[in-house]
Design an enzyme around this catalytic site. Structure first.
Site, PDB file in Angstrom:
ATOM      1  N   PHE A 138       0.852  -1.189   0.000  1.00  0.00           N
ATOM      2  CA  PHE A 138       0.000   0.000   0.000  1.00  0.00           C
ATOM      3  C   PHE A 138       0.883   1.233   0.000  1.00  0.00           C
ATOM      4  O   PHE A 138       1.694   1.425   0.894  1.00  0.00           O
ATOM      5  CB  PHE A 138      -0.936   0.025   1.216  1.00  0.00           C
ATOM      6  CG  PHE A 138      -1.889   1.182   1.169  1.00  0.00           C
ATOM      7  CD1 PHE A 138      -3.030   1.136   0.373  1.00  0.00           C
ATOM      8  CD2 PHE A 138      -1.626   2.349   1.879  1.00  0.00           C
ATOM      9  CE1 PHE A 138      -3.896   2.223   0.294  1.00  0.00           C
ATOM     10  CE2 PHE A 138      -2.493   3.439   1.801  1.00  0.00           C
ATOM     11  CZ  PHE A 138      -3.625   3.372   1.013  1.00  0.00           C
ATOM     12  N   ASP A 223       9.239   2.604   1.762  1.00  0.00           N
ATOM     13  CA  ASP A 223       8.053   3.334   2.203  1.00  0.00           C
ATOM     14  C   ASP A 223       7.890   3.062   3.701  1.00  0.00           C
ATOM     15  O   ASP A 223       7.386   2.023   4.111  1.00  0.00           O
ATOM     16  CB  ASP A 223       6.832   2.853   1.412  1.00  0.00           C
ATOM     17  CG  ASP A 223       5.535   3.533   1.864  1.00  0.00           C
ATOM     18  OD1 ASP A 223       5.532   4.165   2.942  1.00  0.00           O
ATOM     19  OD2 ASP A 223       4.528   3.411   1.157  1.00  0.00           O
ATOM     20  N   LYS A 252       2.510   9.623   8.383  1.00  0.00           N
ATOM     21  CA  LYS A 252       1.734   9.219   9.557  1.00  0.00           C
ATOM     22  C   LYS A 252       2.170   9.813  10.912  1.00  0.00           C
ATOM     23  O   LYS A 252       1.683  10.857  11.290  1.00  0.00           O
ATOM     24  CB  LYS A 252       1.631   7.697   9.604  1.00  0.00           C
ATOM     25  CG  LYS A 252       0.733   7.177   8.464  1.00  0.00           C
ATOM     26  CD  LYS A 252       0.176   5.801   8.707  1.00  0.00           C
ATOM     27  CE  LYS A 252      -0.986   5.497   7.797  1.00  0.00           C
ATOM     28  NZ  LYS A 252      -0.647   4.899   6.518  1.00  0.00           N
TER      29      LYS A 252
END
Ligand SMILES: *Cc1c(COP(=O)(O)O)cnc(C)c1O
Length: 399
Positions: A138, A223, A252
């Protein structure tokens, strides 16, 4: 406004992009949040791995207040003090030499994709643009990041996707090596797949990936949007695997709740970006950088929080493994690193999430059958005990 009316208005005025639970959250402190109806919840979702220091951590609140009074926004045409300090802090504590700031994980990955393509065309070969990513990865919802993402369910309806991405199974070095061609410019991976259901690769996977990238002269992009900023018990997950990437993306947890992302790279790779090659209006704005500085400085302070994350991660893993023994017909697997833990169950986890919510516990379900635990890194044994009690009660009713 009462809760029912709020939810009605939410459905009337907001686009239908989220399957929202029928509660309205109004206030948070530490690991707790409260609904508009006053109901208290233990928050093991933590804004999907965002609230690393819990809700409204005082140092972050004060940093935001102070910065809001001094300067909220100026253009990136000028030098910005909190952005400079944050860049220095990240470079001093990572493999990277240079940082680009943006506003989200998807944007950080877009920046990484653009930098990798530009670098490759100039330094590896003009026909080099293809990026290899993994199944079930993702990387975000913007079209480039969505094309990098290895999950059709997020892509359906939005075709044609951006060309130049190839997907191989995660944790499979043979498949990766086979997929490399004269067009390949980079490999892009999550060190631990989050959204896919917390998939931890074999301990030597990333090392082998690094060796393959070096052997072919291509870049490694990590990532770390979900795994970065302490989540796995180290500031960055790559530190567990004895390697460094060429490019890394963050978001995040970085801003303690303020929306900020970053793309970091080595000196050599960063040089491919020249003025006007890439940019964003808000990226690295004074307000969010002040929040990120307070967040990361707190996490690094004496290593106390990273230590807490490792200890509480082990404690939570133990507790969940005991549940697995007790409910062996429901629980298939418990896995993770630090405080990013997944529990795979034999059935759809939506009813479990709902039953927990009724009992005052917020937990997340990903990949349909995986309960994902991402509490603040400041979580304590008592919170974990309470969470386990609720989960046990819910599993008892299910079995
Ligand atoms: C959440 C996430 C993203 C996307 O971040 P946004 O801020 O939602 O755009 C990208 N990569 C990973 C690994 C993520 O977990």
């Amino acid at each position: 406004m009462d809760v029912k009316k709020s939810i009605e208005n939410s459905n009337t005025y907001l686009m239908n992009t989220y399957k929202r639970f029928p509660i309205v959250l109004r206030k948070g402190r530490g690991i707790k949040v409260w609904g508009a109806d006053g109901k208290e919840y233990l928050d093991f979702v933590g804004g999907i791995a965002v609230n690393a220091l819990g809700h409204c951590y005082p140092k972050v609140v004060i940093a935001l207040q102070k910065q809001a009074q001094r300067l909220i926004h100026v253009s990136n045409f000028y030098h910005i003090e909190p952005q400079i300090k944050l860049g220095k802090l990240l470079v001093e504590h990572s493999f990277a030499d240079k940082v680009f700031f943006c506003n989200s994980g998807a944007e950080a990955n877009e920046a990484a994709i653009k930098l990798a393509r530009k670098y490759a065309k100039e330094h590896i070969g003009p026909e080099r643009f293809e990026i290899i990513t993994t199944h079930n990865s993702f990387h975000g919802r913007t079209l480039g990041a969505l094309s990098a993402t290895g999950q059709e369910k997020f892509q359906k309806g939005f075709e044609p996707l951006l060309p130049g991405f190839k997907h191989v199974p995660f944790d499979d070095v043979t498949a990766l090596e086979k997929a490399i061609t004269k067009k390949t410019c980079a490999v892009m991976l999550e060190p631990v797949q989050g959204e896919a259901g917390v998939k931890v690769p074999a301990p030597d996977y990333l090392k082998k990936v690094r060796e393959i990238c070096d052997a072919h002269g291509i870049l490694l992009i990590l990532d770390e949007v979900q795994t970065g900023i302490g989540r796995t018990g180290k500031l960055f997950a790559y530190e567990h695997f004895g390697i460094t990437p060429d490019i890394m993306t963050l978001a995040k947890a970085m801003g303690g709740g303020a929306p900020i992302g970053a793309m970091l790279a080595t000196e050599k790779v960063s040089e491919a970006f020249k003025p006007a090659d890439h940019g964003t209006t808000f990226g690295g704005n004074p307000l969010v950088c002040a929040a990120a500085l307070a967040t990361i400085e707190t996490i690094l302070d004496d290593g106390l929080i990273l230590d807490q994350c490792r200890r509480m991660g082990a404690y939570l893993m133990d507790k969940l493994n005991s549940l697995k023994k007790e409910f062996s017909s429901i629980i298939l697997d418990v896995r993770g690193m630090g405080l990013l833990i997944g529990m795979e169950i034999t059935r759809d986890c939506a009813p479990v999430v709902k039953a927990c919510m009724d009992r005052g516990l917020l937990i997340n379900c990903t990949a349909g059958t995986v309960l994902r635990f991402m509490p603040p890194l400041i979580v304590e044994e008592d919170d974990i005990d309470r969470m386990t009690e609720i989960l046990q009660e819910v599993f008892e009713r299910l079995s």
